[in-house]
Structure formats: structure tokens, C-alpha cells
Design a protein around this motif. Sequence first.
Motif, short mmCIF file in Angstrom:
data_model
loop_
_atom_site.label_atom_id
_atom_site.label_comp_id
_atom_site.label_asym_id
_atom_site.label_seq_id
_atom_site.Cartn_x
_atom_site.Cartn_y
_atom_site.Cartn_z
N ASP A 4 0.82 -1.21 0.00
CA ASP A 4 0.00 0.00 0.00
C ASP A 4 0.85 1.26 0.00
O ASP A 4 0.59 2.20 -0.75
CB ASP A 4 -0.92 0.01 1.23
CG ASP A 4 -2.35 -0.29 0.86
OD1 ASP A 4 -2.61 -0.51 -0.34
OD2 ASP A 4 -3.19 -0.29 1.77
N ASN A 5 1.86 1.29 0.86
CA ASN A 5 2.74 2.46 0.94
C ASN A 5 3.53 2.66 -0.36
O ASN A 5 3.67 3.77 -0.84
CB ASN A 5 3.70 2.34 2.12
CG ASN A 5 2.99 2.53 3.45
OD1 ASN A 5 1.89 3.07 3.51
ND2 ASN A 5 3.61 2.06 4.52
N HIS A 7 2.66 1.68 -3.30
CA HIS A 7 1.70 2.10 -4.32
C HIS A 7 1.39 3.59 -4.20
O HIS A 7 1.34 4.31 -5.20
CB HIS A 7 0.42 1.26 -4.20
CG HIS A 7 -0.61 1.64 -5.20
ND1 HIS A 7 -0.47 1.37 -6.55
CD2 HIS A 7 -1.80 2.29 -5.07
CE1 HIS A 7 -1.52 1.83 -7.20
NE2 HIS A 7 -2.34 2.40 -6.32
N LYS A 8 1.20 4.08 -2.97
CA LYS A 8 0.91 5.50 -2.75
C LYS A 8 2.09 6.37 -3.17
O LYS A 8 1.92 7.42 -3.80
CB LYS A 8 0.58 5.75 -1.28
CG LYS A 8 -0.77 5.24 -0.87
CD LYS A 8 -1.03 5.47 0.61
CE LYS A 8 -2.35 4.84 1.02
NZ LYS A 8 -2.58 4.99 2.47
N GLN A 11 2.31 6.34 -6.96
CA GLN A 11 1.24 7.15 -7.53
C GLN A 11 1.53 8.64 -7.35
O GLN A 11 1.34 9.43 -8.28
CB GLN A 11 -0.11 6.79 -6.87
CG GLN A 11 -1.28 7.47 -7.51
CD GLN A 11 -1.45 7.09 -8.97
OE1 GLN A 11 -1.29 5.92 -9.34
NE2 GLN A 11 -1.74 8.05 -9.81
N ALA A 12 2.05 9.04 -6.20
CA ALA A 12 2.39 10.45 -5.96
C ALA A 12 3.50 10.90 -6.91
O ALA A 12 3.46 12.00 -7.48
CB ALA A 12 2.82 10.64 -4.51
#
Length: 86
Positions: A4-5, A7-8, A11-12
Motif C-alpha cells: 500500500d505504501n 503504491h501510494k 502514484q504520488a
Amino acid sequence: MTFDNRHKITQAFNDTFSQSKQFVSGLYSKKYIKPFVREMRDYYPDCDAAHQDNIYNIHTWEKAYRSELDSDSDGLACEPYLGKKF
């Protein structure tokens, strides 16, 4: 680091990169780029005549360039100084 981290963060980064790319492409759009064109005559009999029109450093690709005006044969005619560059 969890998926999750990662991926974030990815994405950022992609969002920031995309925004930067759009900003830069906007800067280089046709409405912002204006070609550098000097107003000069097609022919100057000598460098004194060019200097009177405030024309110095005539490049080889410009219409007014002639090898007779380029005293040191460096590709620039009617330089604002006498002699070779140092």
C-alpha cells in the motif's frame, strides 16, 4: 514497506511527474516561443555601416553575412572589437 505504501509513493511520483511534464510542455508551446530575429538590411558595404545600424556579430546564416566583413574568419562578421578573441 508495505505494498500500500509503495503504491501510494509511486502514484504520488507519477502524478507529480505528469504535472511537471504538462507544465514544461505548456512553456514550450508555440504561443510562448518567439524566434530571435534581428532587423537588418540584406547588405552592408562595410562594418561601419552595420555598426551605424547597431548591428554587430553577423552570423554566417544571416543574409547580411559576407566573408569580406569577417576579418578574422571565425564565422562572425562586424564584431565590436578589433583583433582576435582571447
